[in-house]
Motif scaffolding. Structure first.
Motif, PDB file in Angstrom:
ATOM      1  N   GLY A 146      -9.007  -4.360   8.333  1.00  0.00           N
ATOM      2  CA  GLY A 146     -10.447  -4.466   8.527  1.00  0.00           C
ATOM      3  C   GLY A 146     -10.876  -5.888   8.826  1.00  0.00           C
ATOM      4  O   GLY A 146     -11.758  -6.129   9.667  1.00  0.00           O
ATOM      5  N   GLY A 195      -5.667  -1.550   4.396  1.00  0.00           N
ATOM      6  CA  GLY A 195      -6.984  -1.319   4.976  1.00  0.00           C
ATOM      7  C   GLY A 195      -7.857  -2.562   4.952  1.00  0.00           C
ATOM      8  O   GLY A 195      -8.580  -2.844   5.914  1.00  0.00           O
ATOM      9  N   THR A 219       0.830  -1.200   0.000  1.00  0.00           N
ATOM     10  CA  THR A 219       0.000   0.000   0.000  1.00  0.00           C
ATOM     11  C   THR A 219       0.865   1.251   0.000  1.00  0.00           C
ATOM     12  O   THR A 219       0.535   2.253  -0.643  1.00  0.00           O
ATOM     13  N   ASN A 244      -5.999   8.468   6.136  1.00  0.00           N
ATOM     14  CA  ASN A 244      -6.208   7.050   5.831  1.00  0.00           C
ATOM     15  C   ASN A 244      -6.165   6.204   7.097  1.00  0.00           C
ATOM     16  O   ASN A 244      -6.930   5.244   7.252  1.00  0.00           O
ATOM     17  N   ILE A 304      -9.094   3.729   8.590  1.00  0.00           N
ATOM     18  CA  ILE A 304      -8.868   2.311   8.885  1.00  0.00           C
ATOM     19  C   ILE A 304      -9.319   1.949  10.296  1.00  0.00           C
ATOM     20  O   ILE A 304      -9.922   0.894  10.519  1.00  0.00           O
TER      21      ILE A 304
END
Length: 699
Positions: A207, A203, A181, A383, A387
């Protein structure tokens, strides 16, 4: 003798380091607080290889008296053994307990187990992790009219699904996803629209880990094997024990109205020390104590008792040596440390580039980072907020509901408002920009094609199709609702589980209906994750006490959940590596469409007299025109459109034609057509300028 062996095998106080073929009692609890006889020490184990029971029992008694003992042993919610015996009898006789002396008493020794009794212990009892066995011993007067003592205990074989190696492996998977990422984020700094991150990204992985961790935090009676498994992923939610950190939080709470009497790191340490006083210390000590605290509610679950007293957020935190009142502050400080590390890392890299620029020339790709490092820092922190948003909402609400420090509650409220406000601002901003593009150009494709817009906001929609740029809005609402459900409905297992099932199902329906992701691989990964989330919550329904299902059914369901979630985790790890390699050779779909559009834009202003039609000029290969034609749904020399262009009828507009009078009689300048077309193709709403007349105009 047989009854006494069962009693010694079924009762014990402290966990210990167990051999591969050893059964032991661990995590006992006094179930009659005002009893005349109080057990203070009990350490009992059975070794299969030697067929020998070793016991060490101690306690206090108000007066000398003879007793009768009643023992009940259950396994996976079913009673497997029950008997009554007299320690002074002829079949079972223990000198130290016949009669039980007044004051302090103790009994130690070893006893051989006959083969006929040893053969009744199944081999699987030594192999299954988190053996779900319990025992209850009641001492009463000889006439059984008065209970003198009551002890509940947990049976253990020393094996558990809570394995440190699993936590480290999962952290490694997350680190790999973070690396890929990060590479994509660096590409986005360069201002290349469509350069999305690989999937599954950081993410997606975090998650999924959050889902597994929170699946073990609902107010239901989990089988021990499944709750131990979910604890492997608690690190992803910020529950990381750190001695100095916990002591500092305790001091902060004490100074701001907190009560440290029975909810502090020191208190948990005392419990652990006491549990280890009678046996060898192991990492399972606090876990077994915590399990023993739920013996009575679980043993009565078949009668339809309520889950209202179960707080699994607190239970898991305390097993990890994080006091329940310290949970939010722990997560807050861990998050602050990570943010600080990100800021320092970006600034350090900026300094390295500046020094590099003084003594040499660094790669051109890093120029954008050098000029936009503040923007990258802001986008990275945003970001991170996106998350952790579900976890943050959950812990903030838990702190507001159960915390004892006014300062910690204030921080929880402020940070919850700030995080929600940041995400709401970006949602409003992107929607506002999308509406402007829609009004000016007829669609929102410029969210993907305009470099500046993509650079600032693509982290919210980079993997979705152009028609589903708005998907991040329901996802934020989903995360907010999920966090509120888990923390707000803590103690109400039925309502909590049903509400979460509705939440997960609605998101699955949205994904199945819209299929919003640009790549099939991303679509498949996210669909699979969401389907498993829904199935996981359906399985959690089995653990609700109100349904009255047997402990055996719960344990089997827990094992099935472990298998499903472990397989999906392994698949994600494989896909991270595979997609990383694919991303090196496969161009993002949005970037490809933009390049094709630019090619088309460079050819659509040609006329029959254009110099570029000269035979002296090299022309692109015909296959390029064919691909362009298929992509634009028109022809190789027509402008790019997201949708098929409306073709005029035969009697329609003469736009684009060269008249014999060169447009004088018709009061029409052909170059105006080309400028109009060029303006319609510009991906930006700002800074547009008329283009020069097209080549080939006759004067």
């Amino acid at each position: 003798m047989r009854s006494l062996l069962w009693a010694l095998w079924a009762l014990g106080a402290a966990p210990q380091v167990l051999a591969a073929d050893t059964l032991s009692t661990s995590g006992f609890q006094i179930c009659q607080s005002d009893a005349p006889i109080q057990v203070q020490k009990l350490d009992v184990s059975y070794t299969r290889s030697s067929k020998e029971v070793v016991f060490d029992v101690a306690g206090t008694n108000t007066k000398e008296q003879k007793v009768m003992a009643t023992l009940t042993v259950t396994a996976y919610g079913r009673q497997v053994y029950s008997t009554s015996f007299d320690p002074c009898g002829t079949k079972v006789h223990v000198d130290e307990l016949c009669p039980v002396p007044s004051g302090n008493f103790s009994a130690q020794g070893k006893m051989a187990v006959p083969d006929d009794i040893a053969s009744q212990i199944p081999s699987i009892a030594f192999k299954v992790p988190d053996l779900d066995g319990q025992a209850k011993l009641v001492l009463s007067t000889e006439d059984n009219k008065e209970n003198l003592a009551c002890v509940n205990a947990v049976l253990s074989n020393g094996k558990s699904a809570d394995v440190t190696g699993v936590a480290w492996v999962s952290a490694g998977i997350a680190a790999g996803a973070l690396a890929f990422t990060g590479v994509s984020a660096m590409a986005a700094v360069g201002g290349h629209p469509g350069a999305s991150s690989s999937s599954p990204g950081f993410g997606d992985v975090m998650g999924w880990f959050h889902s597994m961790a929170t699946n073990g935090m609902l107010s239901v009676s989990y089988p021990p094997i499944y709750q131990s498994f979910t604890k492997n992923f608690a690190w992803s939610t910020g529950l990381i024990s750190w001695n100095g950190l916990q002591d500092s939080i305790d001091n902060f709470r004490k100074a701001t109205g907190g009560n440290l009497t029975d909810d502090s790191y020191t208190y948990l340490g005392t419990l652990k020390s006491n549990s280890n006083a009678n046996a060898s210390a192991t990492k399972r000590s606090l876990d077994l104590i915590s399990r023993s605290l739920n013996l009575i509610p679980r043993s009565d679950s078949s009668d339809g008792s309520s889950n209202s007293e179960i707080d699994n957020i607190k239970k898991i935190a305390e097993e990890l040596m994080v006091p329940s009142a310290n949970i939010f502050m722990t997560v807050l400080l861990i998050f602050a440390i990570v943010v600080a590390a990100v800021i320092v890392g970006i600034l350090l890299f900026k300094v390295i580039l500046e020094v590099w620029a003084l003594y040499g020339k660094f790669p051109e790709k890093l120029t954008s980072f050098r000029n936009d490092y503040w923007g990258l820092m802001a986008r990275t922190i945003t970001n991170m907020i996106l998350i952790v948003y579900t976890i943050w909402v959950m812990y903030c609400i838990y702190q507001l509901k159960n915390g004892d420090s006014w300062a910690a509650k204030l921080l929880a409220g402020v940070t919850l408002v700030v995080f929600t406000g940041v995400l709401a601002f970006f949602a409003w901003r992107i929607i506002h920009i999308a509406r402007k593009y829609k009004k000016a150009e007829g669609d929102t494709s410029s969210l993907y094609e305009n470099k500046e817009t993509w650079r600032k906001y693509s982290l919210f929609y980079d993997n979705t199709k152009t028609d589903f740029w708005w998907l991040f809005v329901p996802l934020i609402v989903y995360m907010l609702a999920k966090g509120c459900i888990i923390a707000g409905a803590q103690g109400h297992g039925m309502a909590q589980t049903i509400a979460q099932l509705v939440c997960e199902s609605l998101l699955l329906i949205l994904l199945l209906w819209g299929r919003p992701y640009a790549r099939k691989s991303t679509m498949g990964i996210n669909m699979t994750i969401q389907i498993v989330r829904v199935l996981s919550v359906v399985c959690v329904l089995v653990f609700i006490d109100e349904l009255g299902l047997s402990q055996t059914t719960k344990t089997v369901t827990g094992v099935v959940l472990i298998v499903i979630q472990s397989v999906l985790t392994a698949v994600l790890a494989i896909l991270i590596a595979v997609n990383a390699m694919i991303s090196l050779f496969r161009e993002n779909i949005h970037k490809k469409r933009r390049r094709e559009a630019e090619k088309a834009n460079g050819l659509d202003d040609l006329t029959p007299l254009d110099a570029r039609e000269s035979l002296l000029i090299d022309h692109p290969q015909r296959k390029d025109y064919t691909e362009m034609s298929n992509f634009n749904f028109t022809g190789p020399y027509e402008p790019y459109h997201d949708h098929p262009a409306d073709r005029p009828d035969s009697a329609g507009s003469h736009k684009g034609l060269v008249y014999a009078d060169y447009g004088v009689a018709h009061s029409h300048n052909p170059s105006d057509d080309y400028r109009d077309d060029d303006r319609s193709r510009s991906p930006s709403l700002e800074g547009r300028r008329p283009t020069v007349p097209g080549y080939g105009m006759a004067y």
